[in-house]
Design a protein around this motif. Structure first.
Motif, PDB file in Angstrom:
ATOM      1  N   LEU A 412      19.715 -11.463 -10.176  1.00 51.25           N
ATOM      2  CA  LEU A 412      20.742 -12.260 -10.845  1.00 51.25           C
ATOM      3  C   LEU A 412      21.902 -12.600  -9.919  1.00 51.25           C
ATOM      4  CD1 LEU A 412      20.757 -10.424 -14.292  1.00 51.25           C
ATOM      5  CD2 LEU A 412      20.096 -12.807 -13.893  1.00 51.25           C
ATOM      6  N   ALA A 413      22.154 -11.744  -8.924  1.00 53.01           N
ATOM      7  CA  ALA A 413      23.266 -12.000  -8.000  1.00 53.01           C
ATOM      8  C   ALA A 413      23.015 -13.211  -7.122  1.00 53.01           C
ATOM      9  CB  ALA A 413      23.510 -10.763  -7.135  1.00 53.01           C
ATOM     10  N   ASN A 414      21.737 -13.600  -6.937  1.00 53.83           N
ATOM     11  CA  ASN A 414      21.410 -14.697  -6.021  1.00 53.83           C
ATOM     12  C   ASN A 414      20.711 -15.877  -6.687  1.00 53.83           C
ATOM     13  OD1 ASN A 414      22.268 -13.171  -3.631  1.00 53.83           O
ATOM     14  ND2 ASN A 414      20.439 -11.925  -3.995  1.00 53.83           N
ATOM     15  N   GLU A 415      20.311 -15.717  -7.937  1.00 58.25           N
ATOM     16  CA  GLU A 415      19.541 -16.761  -8.615  1.00 58.25           C
ATOM     17  C   GLU A 415      20.463 -17.730  -9.359  1.00 58.25           C
ATOM     18  OE1 GLU A 415      16.805 -19.109  -9.349  1.00 58.25           O
ATOM     19  OE2 GLU A 415      16.061 -17.213  -8.505  1.00 58.25           O
ATOM     20  N   THR A 416      20.170 -19.032  -9.242  1.00 63.85           N
ATOM     21  CA  THR A 416      20.971 -20.056  -9.925  1.00 63.85           C
ATOM     22  C   THR A 416      20.187 -20.779 -11.012  1.00 63.85           C
ATOM     23  OG1 THR A 416      20.359 -21.652  -8.193  1.00 63.85           O
ATOM     24  CG2 THR A 416      22.430 -20.437  -7.894  1.00 63.85           C
ATOM     25  N   ASP A 417      18.852 -20.705 -10.984  1.00 62.44           N
ATOM     26  CA  ASP A 417      18.043 -21.386 -11.987  1.00 62.44           C
ATOM     27  C   ASP A 417      18.259 -20.746 -13.361  1.00 62.44           C
ATOM     28  OD1 ASP A 417      15.339 -21.602 -13.605  1.00 62.44           O
ATOM     29  OD2 ASP A 417      15.374 -23.288 -12.172  1.00 62.44           O
ATOM     30  N   ALA A 418      18.599 -21.561 -14.355  1.00 64.77           N
ATOM     31  CA  ALA A 418      18.973 -21.051 -15.678  1.00 64.77           C
ATOM     32  C   ALA A 418      17.813 -20.342 -16.367  1.00 64.77           C
ATOM     33  CB  ALA A 418      19.480 -22.199 -16.549  1.00 64.77           C
ATOM     34  N   SER A 419      16.604 -20.917 -16.277  1.00 65.90           N
ATOM     35  CA  SER A 419      15.460 -20.312 -16.956  1.00 65.90           C
ATOM     36  C   SER A 419      15.091 -18.966 -16.332  1.00 65.90           C
ATOM     37  CB  SER A 419      14.257 -21.262 -16.899  1.00 65.90           C
ATOM     38  OG  SER A 419      13.891 -21.531 -15.552  1.00 65.90           O
ATOM     39  N   VAL A 420      15.166 -18.883 -14.992  1.00 71.37           N
ATOM     40  CA  VAL A 420      14.874 -17.624 -14.313  1.00 71.37           C
ATOM     41  C   VAL A 420      15.920 -16.570 -14.667  1.00 71.37           C
ATOM     42  CG1 VAL A 420      14.620 -16.503 -12.058  1.00 71.37           C
ATOM     43  CG2 VAL A 420      13.677 -18.786 -12.425  1.00 71.37           C
ATOM     44  N   HIS A 422      17.680 -16.425 -17.411  1.00 73.82           N
ATOM     45  CA  HIS A 422      17.472 -16.004 -18.804  1.00 73.82           C
ATOM     46  C   HIS A 422      16.365 -14.950 -18.890  1.00 73.82           C
ATOM     47  CE1 HIS A 422      17.158 -16.226 -23.161  1.00 73.82           C
ATOM     48  NE2 HIS A 422      15.847 -16.437 -23.023  1.00 73.82           N
ATOM     49  N   ALA A 423      15.244 -15.212 -18.172  1.00 71.24           N
ATOM     50  CA  ALA A 423      14.141 -14.247 -18.173  1.00 71.24           C
ATOM     51  C   ALA A 423      14.562 -12.925 -17.545  1.00 71.24           C
ATOM     52  CB  ALA A 423      12.943 -14.831 -17.426  1.00 71.24           C
ATOM     53  N   ALA A 424      15.372 -12.992 -16.474  1.00 74.04           N
ATOM     54  CA  ALA A 424      15.839 -11.775 -15.806  1.00 74.04           C
ATOM     55  C   ALA A 424      16.764 -10.972 -16.714  1.00 74.04           C
ATOM     56  CB  ALA A 424      16.543 -12.129 -14.502  1.00 74.04           C
ATOM     57  N   HIS A 425      17.646 -11.667 -17.445  1.00 75.73           N
ATOM     58  CA  HIS A 425      18.534 -10.969 -18.390  1.00 75.73           C
ATOM     59  C   HIS A 425      17.723 -10.236 -19.458  1.00 75.73           C
ATOM     60  CE1 HIS A 425      22.614 -11.920 -17.192  1.00 75.73           C
ATOM     61  NE2 HIS A 425      22.300 -13.203 -17.015  1.00 75.73           N
ATOM     62  N   ARG A 426      16.689 -10.912 -20.002  1.00 80.29           N
ATOM     63  CA  ARG A 426      15.850 -10.292 -21.021  1.00 80.29           C
ATOM     64  C   ARG A 426      15.123  -9.069 -20.462  1.00 80.29           C
ATOM     65  NH1 ARG A 426      11.596 -14.145 -22.177  1.00 80.29           N
ATOM     66  NH2 ARG A 426      10.582 -13.079 -20.446  1.00 80.29           N
ATOM     67  N   SER A 427      14.572  -9.229 -19.260  1.00 83.44           N
ATOM     68  CA  SER A 427      13.861  -8.113 -18.642  1.00 83.44           C
ATOM     69  C   SER A 427      14.793  -6.948 -18.347  1.00 83.44           C
ATOM     70  CB  SER A 427      13.189  -8.585 -17.346  1.00 83.44           C
ATOM     71  OG  SER A 427      12.237  -9.586 -17.602  1.00 83.44           O
ATOM     72  N   ARG A 428      16.015  -7.251 -17.934  1.00 81.13           N
ATOM     73  CA  ARG A 428      16.976  -6.176 -17.632  1.00 81.13           C
ATOM     74  C   ARG A 428      17.318  -5.386 -18.886  1.00 81.13           C
ATOM     75  NH1 ARG A 428      22.782  -7.507 -15.013  1.00 81.13           N
ATOM     76  NH2 ARG A 428      22.994  -8.547 -17.036  1.00 81.13           N
ATOM     77  N   VAL A 429      17.438  -6.084 -20.016  1.00 79.94           N
ATOM     78  CA  VAL A 429      17.724  -5.388 -21.282  1.00 79.94           C
ATOM     79  C   VAL A 429      16.566  -4.456 -21.638  1.00 79.94           C
ATOM     80  CG1 VAL A 429      18.018  -5.699 -23.766  1.00 79.94           C
ATOM     81  CG2 VAL A 429      19.270  -7.155 -22.171  1.00 79.94           C
ATOM     82  N   ILE A 430      15.333  -4.967 -21.477  1.00 80.39           N
ATOM     83  CA  ILE A 430      14.149  -4.145 -21.806  1.00 80.39           C
ATOM     84  C   ILE A 430      14.096  -2.903 -20.919  1.00 80.39           C
ATOM     85  CG2 ILE A 430      11.623  -4.091 -21.750  1.00 80.39           C
ATOM     86  CD1 ILE A 430      11.671  -7.066 -22.493  1.00 80.39           C
ATOM     87  N   ASN A 431      14.280  -3.107 -19.613  1.00 81.01           N
ATOM     88  CA  ASN A 431      14.210  -1.968 -18.692  1.00 81.01           C
ATOM     89  C   ASN A 431      15.391  -1.024 -18.857  1.00 81.01           C
ATOM     90  OD1 ASN A 431      12.739  -4.210 -16.413  1.00 81.01           O
ATOM     91  ND2 ASN A 431      11.703  -2.391 -17.168  1.00 81.01           N
TER      92      ASN A 431
END
Length: 667
Positions: A412-420, A422-431
């Motif tokens: 998330l610190a380096n990614e700018t694509d909105a869809s990526v 969003h998926a990373a935020h969801r995965s971080r919550v799960i983990n």
């Protein structure tokens, strides 16, 4: 199988499921039983906690499966928890996970096989006295099948796993349908009373909470092996990550359905089972020797019309098979993880080598030996072994989920694509949720099982961690020592080469060694013998002179009848006075054809070599002499097809040039 055929061993999902998920699928056969064994310490008073404990196990299973699906997508190269933690939390944390998993893989084999043997004994009580022999035999059989290769083991183990799933689903469906129509099945143990352990029937407050937590910790055995799919992603067909994630989802859903069904039926049929049969009032037979039927056996008997029905034996057969084959999860996970650790120089390099069938043979054999020893030590008793179990699993669960949170933070610190994002935020919550949940379970497991034997698993993991750190230091030290700093200085030739031929008698091996030494053309050459008996030495000198051997013979005195010490002392003294010279020591040796002949020959030569190899600047050269017995080992029927023994005629003409072997790529 050739190395190029590795791609042919990749697994479709239908084979990957029984190979990598047989452990979590089969653990439903004893997870419910372990919950009941804990709760019945208070008699029947606390069995009402069973549904709540089971619900906690199901919720945890869902969290762990979802969390590891993120691992599979983020780290498709395999390594699972070890790779996640090493990459994100550092090498030491990775080694903690690796040590925990290796210990738990051993426990997976021991517990699964012991539980399978229990189910066999439930159907055939007369085999109870052969429990340990059966368990060790099954471990040896599993190792043999796995040595044939990953795909072959999948083909062998697929049918029992699917037959087990079908049998359990049929049993659960039949039991629930009978209950719904008013024909509730009743277990044979429902008539038994349970005598509480002294003082346990009045537990309340904190004591009751700890009992429930201990039952939950025992029920968490249903989660063992969940991480194996994340370790084995490279074994899947393409697309690897998607196929592995799908297999994990199917595994989780199937395990939950079977576990919930078995637990519900255990309560409906009023199964009574305890850690000590003598606490069961009305128990038939001698409670000290007669085994209790497992939960699965009691359910099958109650639902299918007794313990002599065809379906009862079917359920017991497939349950025993799948529990024994559940150890196959460890036989795939342990060698693969050991191979990765060996590649990273934390374990001996031999564990990284694939065998003839492209399986990690050394890892398979090591796992079988350790697990077999553990079964023998604990008498293949599930209750004794279960306390050493699952601690390592939740250590790896917790650290890998923390590592995944850090992984998503970095993305998330380096990614700018909105869809990526969003998926990373969801995965971080799960983990993140998985990390908190599994950490709490780890604390519960540690508190409730530590004094009951889990401390041994902790100690084993600590010892393994220290051993792996020591192996890495050794390999690093050797690599540093062997690194070439100055090629010219390292490859400088010795000033002279002094040859020494060791002589005990004047016979054919000695003369061959002399001829071989002369072919080397050393700057100086001498023969060396040790005088143990004066008469024998004098006879040797007479023979030496009569044969006219041109190499001078030097005799070393040995007043204490030693052979190695005078020779080593002489060679070291030569090196001390001529430090720029190299010494080549030629030792005649017999080549024998039978193992017992090794005891009769070459002992002095072996001892001499072991001493001389520690002397810098000394090269030890064995000159073989084949005894007649050795020729039998080279009998034409025992040689590889197309191999030609020395001296045998060939069908080729004298001038026909032989083709280069296939494995020679350049010369």
């Amino acid at each position: 199988m050739r190395s190029e055929e590795l791609g042919e061993t990749l697994l479709p999902k239908r084979l990957a499921l029984p190979i990598f998920a047989s452990d979590p699928l089969s653990s439903v056969a004893y997870a419910t039983q372990e919950i009941l064994l804990v709760l019945t310490v208070g008699g029947t008073a606390f069995l009402y906690l069973t549904p709540w404990v089971a619900a906690g196990v199901v919720a945890l299973m869902a969290v762990v499966v979802m969390s590891y699906r993120q691992v599979v997508h983020a780290y498709p190269s395999g390594g699972g928890s070890y790779e996640v933690v090493s990459t994100n939390l550092g090498a030491r944390s990775g080694l903690v996970v690796a040590a925990s998993l290796l210990v738990d893989y051993v426990m997976t084999v021991a517990v699964s096989v012991a539980s399978g043997v229990d189910n066999i004994i439930s159907a055939l009580p007369g085999l109870a006295d052969h429990r340990v022999l059966m368990a060790v035999g099954f471990v040896a059989l599993l190792a043999a099948v796995n040595l044939r290769g990953v795909r072959e083991s999948g083909n062998a183990f697929a049918a029992p796993t699917y037959l087990f799933i079908a049998g359990i689903v049929l049993m659960v469906a039949t039991g629930l349908v009978r209950t719904a129509f008013g024909h509730t099945p009743v277990a044979s143990s429902a008539a038994y009373g349970i005598v509480p352990v002294d003082g346990k029937d009045t537990l309340a407050g904190l004591g009751l909470l700890l009992l429930g937590l201990r039952a939950f910790a025992s029920g968490c055995t249903a989660l063992t092996g969940v991480e194996a799919i994340s370790n084995g992603v490279p074994a899947f067909r393409r697309p690897k990550s998607r196929n592995a994630a799908t297999t994990m989802a199917v595994m989780g859903l199937t395990a939950v359905v079977m576990f919930v069904g078995i637990t519900a039926l255990a309560l409906i049929t009023k199964i009574h089972i305890t850690d000590d049969a003598c606490r069961l009032t009305g128990f038939p037979g001698d409670c000290h020797t007669a085994p209790q039927q497992t939960v699965i056996a009691q359910l099958a008997a109650a639902i299918f019309g007794g313990d002599h029905s065809v379906l009862f034996y079917y359920i017991q057969t497939v349950t025993a098979l799948v529990l024994i084959l559940a150890a196959n999860t460890a036989f795939n996970g342990f060698p693969l993880l050991a191979s990765i650790l060996a590649e990273h120089r934390y374990l001996p390099r031999q564990l990284h080598t694939r065998g003839d069938r492209l399986a990690y043979s050394n890892g398979i054999i090591a796992l079988a030996v350790v697990a077999g020893g553990l079964l023998w030590l604990y008498g293949a008793n599930v209750t004794s072994l279960i306390h050493l179990y699952i601690l390592g699993v939740f250590t790896s669960f917790t650290l890998s989920q923390i590592g995944m949170v850090k992984h998503w933070n970095g993305l998330l610190a380096n990614e700018t694509d909105a869809s990526v994002r969003h998926a990373a935020h969801r995965s971080r919550v799960i983990n993140g949720f998985g990390a908190v949940t599994t950490a709490l379970v780890l604390v519960i497991v540690l508190l409730t099982k530590f004094t009951q034997g889990a401390w041994l698993a902790v100690l084993a993991a600590i010892v393994l961690f220290a051993m792996m750190r020591g192996i890495r230091r050794h390999y690093d030290g050797v690599a540093e020592e062997l690194a070439v700093d100055d090629p010219h200085a390292e490859s400088v030739r010795p000033s002279r080469v002094h040859g020494v031929v060791l002589v005990s008698k004047v016979h054919k091996p000695t003369l061959r060694a002399l001829g071989y030494a002369q072919a080397f053309r050393p700057d100086s050459l001498e023969a060396l013998t040790v005088e143990v008996e004066k008469e024998a030495t004098e006879e040797l000198e007479r023979q030496w002179e009569s044969l006219g051997v041109q190499v001078p013979l030097k005799v070393l005195d040995s007043p204490y009848r030693e052979i190695a010490k005078p020779v080593v002392g002489y060679v070291r003294e030569y090196r001390r006075t001529n430090p720029r010279d190299a010494v080549a020591v030629f030792i005649p040796e017999y080549v024998v054809g039978h193992w017992w002949e090794h005891v009769l020959h070459n002992q002095s030569a072996l001892w001499l070599k072991s001493r001389l190899l520690f002397t810098p600047g000394v090269m030890v050269i064995s000159v073989p002499w084949q005894l007649s017995s050795s020729s039998r080992a080279d009998h034409p029927a025992r040689r590889a097809p197309g191999a030609v023994r020395r001296g045998e005629p060939t069908a080729r003409s004298e001038h026909e040039k032989l083709p280069a072997p296939e494995n020679v790529r350049r010369s």
